[in-house]
Scaffold this motif. Structure first.
Motif, PDB file in Angstrom:
ATOM      1  N   LEU A  30       0.677  -1.286   0.131  1.00 45.84           N
ATOM      2  CA  LEU A  30       0.193  -0.014  -0.149  1.00 45.84           C
ATOM      3  C   LEU A  30       0.875   1.273   0.001  1.00 45.84           C
ATOM      4  O   LEU A  30       0.693   2.229  -0.750  1.00 45.84           O
ATOM      5  CB  LEU A  30      -0.989   0.048   1.308  1.00 45.84           C
ATOM      6  N   VAL A  31       1.708   1.227   0.893  1.00 49.23           N
ATOM      7  CA  VAL A  31       2.641   2.330   0.893  1.00 49.23           C
ATOM      8  C   VAL A  31       3.428   2.678  -0.561  1.00 49.23           C
ATOM      9  O   VAL A  31       3.543   3.781  -1.030  1.00 49.23           O
ATOM     10  CB  VAL A  31       3.819   2.469   1.897  1.00 49.23           C
ATOM     11  N   ARG A  32       3.886   1.340  -1.067  1.00 44.76           N
ATOM     12  CA  ARG A  32       4.382   1.557  -2.467  1.00 44.76           C
ATOM     13  C   ARG A  32       3.645   2.138  -3.575  1.00 44.76           C
ATOM     14  O   ARG A  32       3.723   3.374  -4.190  1.00 44.76           O
ATOM     15  CB  ARG A  32       5.129   0.372  -2.954  1.00 44.76           C
ATOM     16  N   GLU A  33       2.167   1.588  -3.461  1.00 47.05           N
ATOM     17  CA  GLU A  33       1.298   2.276  -4.589  1.00 47.05           C
ATOM     18  C   GLU A  33       0.814   3.736  -4.134  1.00 47.05           C
ATOM     19  O   GLU A  33       0.839   4.446  -5.216  1.00 47.05           O
ATOM     20  CB  GLU A  33       0.101   1.392  -4.537  1.00 47.05           C
ATOM     21  N   ALA A  34       0.866   3.999  -2.775  1.00 50.62           N
ATOM     22  CA  ALA A  34       0.648   5.460  -2.619  1.00 50.62           C
ATOM     23  C   ALA A  34       1.467   6.396  -3.070  1.00 50.62           C
ATOM     24  O   ALA A  34       1.149   7.448  -3.643  1.00 50.62           O
ATOM     25  CB  ALA A  34       0.551   5.386  -1.162  1.00 50.62           C
ATOM     26  N   GLY A  35       3.071   5.772  -3.059  1.00 50.05           N
ATOM     27  CA  GLY A  35       3.956   6.590  -3.659  1.00 50.05           C
ATOM     28  C   GLY A  35       3.825   6.746  -5.038  1.00 50.05           C
ATOM     29  O   GLY A  35       3.929   7.819  -5.565  1.00 50.05           O
ATOM     30  N   GLU A  36       3.556   5.701  -5.534  1.00 50.13           N
ATOM     31  CA  GLU A  36       3.679   5.696  -7.266  1.00 50.13           C
ATOM     32  C   GLU A  36       2.270   6.437  -7.660  1.00 50.13           C
ATOM     33  O   GLU A  36       2.465   7.222  -8.859  1.00 50.13           O
ATOM     34  CB  GLU A  36       3.127   4.076  -7.737  1.00 50.13           C
ATOM     35  N   LEU A  37       1.060   6.655  -6.817  1.00 47.92           N
ATOM     36  CA  LEU A  37       0.006   7.419  -7.166  1.00 47.92           C
ATOM     37  C   LEU A  37       0.136   8.804  -6.980  1.00 47.92           C
ATOM     38  O   LEU A  37      -0.544   9.654  -7.250  1.00 47.92           O
ATOM     39  CB  LEU A  37      -1.160   6.967  -6.661  1.00 47.92           C
ATOM     40  N   GLY A  38       1.455   9.149  -6.148  1.00 52.15           N
ATOM     41  CA  GLY A  38       1.511  10.604  -5.743  1.00 52.15           C
ATOM     42  C   GLY A  38       0.708  11.201  -4.734  1.00 52.15           C
ATOM     43  O   GLY A  38       0.582  12.629  -4.849  1.00 52.15           O
ATOM     44  N   VAL A  39       0.148  10.453  -3.886  1.00 48.56           N
ATOM     45  CA  VAL A  39      -0.636  10.919  -2.754  1.00 48.56           C
ATOM     46  C   VAL A  39       0.207  11.288  -1.727  1.00 48.56           C
ATOM     47  O   VAL A  39       1.287  10.920  -1.573  1.00 48.56           O
ATOM     48  CB  VAL A  39      -1.644   9.875  -2.373  1.00 48.56           C
ATOM     49  N   GLN A  40      -0.310  12.228  -0.843  1.00 49.51           N
ATOM     50  CA  GLN A  40       0.498  12.552   0.296  1.00 49.51           C
ATOM     51  C   GLN A  40       0.347  12.106   1.604  1.00 49.51           C
ATOM     52  O   GLN A  40       0.974  11.844   2.553  1.00 49.51           O
ATOM     53  CB  GLN A  40       0.092  14.247   0.396  1.00 49.51           C
ATOM     54  N   VAL A  41      -0.980  11.258   1.858  1.00 51.06           N
ATOM     55  CA  VAL A  41      -1.512  10.597   2.921  1.00 51.06           C
ATOM     56  C   VAL A  41      -1.698   9.176   2.652  1.00 51.06           C
ATOM     57  O   VAL A  41      -2.688   8.962   1.616  1.00 51.06           O
ATOM     58  CB  VAL A  41      -2.653  11.377   3.718  1.00 51.06           C
ATOM     59  N   LEU A  42      -1.501   8.224   3.548  1.00 57.33           N
ATOM     60  CA  LEU A  42      -1.978   6.874   3.387  1.00 57.33           C
ATOM     61  C   LEU A  42      -2.895   6.549   4.554  1.00 57.33           C
ATOM     62  O   LEU A  42      -2.056   6.658   5.734  1.00 57.33           O
ATOM     63  CB  LEU A  42      -0.804   5.870   3.283  1.00 57.33           C
ATOM     64  N   GLY A  69       7.657  10.144   0.149  1.00 61.40           N
ATOM     65  CA  GLY A  69       6.784  11.140   0.650  1.00 61.40           C
ATOM     66  C   GLY A  69       5.521  11.166   0.905  1.00 61.40           C
ATOM     67  O   GLY A  69       4.221  12.097   0.736  1.00 61.40           O
ATOM     68  N   VAL A  70       5.165  10.061   1.642  1.00 63.21           N
ATOM     69  CA  VAL A  70       3.716   9.837   2.131  1.00 63.21           C
ATOM     70  C   VAL A  70       3.631   9.873   3.844  1.00 63.21           C
ATOM     71  O   VAL A  70       4.516   9.482   4.233  1.00 63.21           O
ATOM     72  CB  VAL A  70       3.270   8.484   1.858  1.00 63.21           C
ATOM     73  N   HIS A  71       2.505  10.431   4.211  1.00 60.83           N
ATOM     74  CA  HIS A  71       2.394  10.581   5.540  1.00 60.83           C
ATOM     75  C   HIS A  71       1.314   9.740   5.969  1.00 60.83           C
ATOM     76  O   HIS A  71       0.526   9.237   5.336  1.00 60.83           O
ATOM     77  CB  HIS A  71       1.828  12.041   6.044  1.00 60.83           C
ATOM     78  N   TRP A  72       1.436   9.058   7.194  1.00 66.38           N
ATOM     79  CA  TRP A  72       0.490   8.123   7.696  1.00 66.38           C
ATOM     80  C   TRP A  72      -0.704   8.536   8.431  1.00 66.38           C
ATOM     81  O   TRP A  72      -0.495   9.729   9.097  1.00 66.38           O
ATOM     82  CB  TRP A  72       1.236   7.143   8.900  1.00 66.38           C
ATOM     83  N   GLN A  73      -1.676   7.992   8.353  1.00 60.27           N
ATOM     84  CA  GLN A  73      -3.116   8.192   9.333  1.00 60.27           C
ATOM     85  C   GLN A  73      -3.406   6.760   9.554  1.00 60.27           C
ATOM     86  O   GLN A  73      -3.056   5.898   8.742  1.00 60.27           O
ATOM     87  CB  GLN A  73      -3.978   8.982   8.748  1.00 60.27           C
ATOM     88  N   ILE A  74      -3.939   6.389  10.462  1.00 57.91           N
ATOM     89  CA  ILE A  74      -4.481   4.966  10.833  1.00 57.91           C
ATOM     90  C   ILE A  74      -6.026   4.912  11.031  1.00 57.91           C
ATOM     91  O   ILE A  74      -6.573   6.104  11.334  1.00 57.91           O
ATOM     92  CB  ILE A  74      -3.741   4.563  12.060  1.00 57.91           C
ATOM     93  N   GLY A  75      -6.744   3.970  11.299  1.00 53.08           N
ATOM     94  CA  GLY A  75      -7.936   3.691  11.838  1.00 53.08           C
ATOM     95  C   GLY A  75      -8.225   2.580  12.477  1.00 53.08           C
ATOM     96  O   GLY A  75      -7.589   1.583  12.157  1.00 53.08           O
ATOM     97  N   PHE A  76      -9.226   2.433  13.358  1.00 47.94           N
ATOM     98  CA  PHE A  76      -9.465   1.230  13.987  1.00 47.94           C
ATOM     99  C   PHE A  76     -11.141   1.422  14.302  1.00 47.94           C
ATOM    100  O   PHE A  76     -11.774   2.352  14.470  1.00 47.94           O
ATOM    101  CB  PHE A  76      -8.736   1.095  15.204  1.00 47.94           C
ATOM    102  N   THR A  77     -11.867   0.140  14.662  1.00 45.57           N
ATOM    103  CA  THR A  77     -13.063  -0.001  15.101  1.00 45.57           C
ATOM    104  C   THR A  77     -13.217  -0.301  16.510  1.00 45.57           C
ATOM    105  O   THR A  77     -12.501  -1.229  16.952  1.00 45.57           O
ATOM    106  CB  THR A  77     -13.720  -0.773  14.195  1.00 45.57           C
ATOM    107  N   GLY A  78     -14.216   0.091  17.525  1.00 41.68           N
ATOM    108  CA  GLY A  78     -14.252  -0.209  18.732  1.00 41.68           C
ATOM    109  C   GLY A  78     -13.443   0.501  19.686  1.00 41.68           C
ATOM    110  O   GLY A  78     -12.231   0.610  19.622  1.00 41.68           O
TER     111      GLY A  78
END
Length: 271
Positions: A30-42, A69-78
């Motif tokens: 996912l990190v690799r594709e995010a970089g390839e697509l040029g987004v700033q956040v995953l 060049g990608v910054h992280w955000q995370i998510g969870f349930t509960g």
């Protein structure tokens, strides 16, 4: 606004309880594709791999994202005390600025709301904003009540432009209500499809820019908020007749939807 990509754009690639690809995508993929697509956040949410990651593994993921060049955000349930503490530590390790959460119980006596209120100061001190997503079971008016009752600058809303249809709200209502509390946007597209037998209809996903989502209305509602707010591309791509077709359609939708979102953001910045 920063353009981002969400792990729910990789729903089939990652696998579900009823769908297992031959080689499920990893967070490194996912990190690799995010970089390839040029987004700033995953933004990665509800990921068993993320939940089980050790400190060295989180450090490697942080470094890999920084390298493209990608910054992280995370998510969870509960929202339990244990989960709130666990994912705050993960957010800090990844240098994530937002942790999205889905709650099951939004009643006045909800232990989840109490747990979020109890941990809000810890999130604020760590520089992590906790965003409660408008998911399928909590109406926008109730979500506003929850956020305002907690009353913390570290707790806001992750605004999904289509989820609240399941609560009987049309997106223009949801967006107007939740925009002032928004700390992150989930951007997807959808259309209404008649049932083949004429028995009602369905809400189905479609590539961004080909459905009913109105980008002008969405971005107009968000003007004046934090300019670093992340616009996370998600999608409801279909399950097809074969595993290969399902994965290929999902991949093509990611590419076209990210390109469409990028064009929308360029237009918004120029306006």
């Amino acid at each position: 606004m920063r353009l981002g990509l969400g792990s729910y754009s990789f729903r089939w690639a990652l696998g579900t309880p009823s769908f297992t690809p031959p080689e499920p995508a990893s967070l490194a993929d996912l990190v690799r594709e995010a970089g390839e697509l040029g987004v700033q956040v995953l933004q990665v949410a509800d990921s068993p791999e993320l939940e089980a990651a050790t400190a060295p593994e989180l450090a490697r993921l942080r470094e890999a994202a920084a390298g493209v060049g990608v910054h992280w955000q995370i998510g969870f349930t509960g929202a339990t005390p244990e989960r709130l503490e666990h994912f705050l530590a993960a957010a800090v390790a990844l240098e994530a600025d937002v942790a999205r959460i889905v709650i099951h119980d939004s009643s006045d006596t909800s232990p989840e709301i109490s747990a979020i209120a109890d941990h809000a100061q810890s999130y604020e001190q760590a520089g992590v904003t906790l965003g409660i997503e408008n998911h399928f079971s909590t109406t926008s008016p109730r979500l506003i009540e929850v956020v305002e009752s907690i009353g913390s600058p570290a707790v806001g809303v992750v605004l999904d432009v289509a989820n609240s249809i399941m609560c009987g709200e049309w997106p223009h209502e949801t967006i107007a209500l939740l925009a002032p509390h928004t700390v992150c946007l989930h951007l997807k597209d959808y259309r209404l499809e008649s049932d083949v037998d004429g028995v009602g209809g369905h809400v189905v996903g479609t590539p961004l820019g080909t459905g009913l989502t109105d980008p002008d209305a969405v971005f107009a509602a968000l003007r004046g908020l934090d300019p670093s707010l992340a616009v996370i591309v998600e999608q409801w791509s279909p399950r097809c007749d074969s595993v290969e077709a399902t994965l290929e359609v999902e991949r093509r939708w990611r590419q076209t939807s990210v390109a469409t979102a990028a064009a929308w953001l360029r237009k918004e910045r120029a306006s």
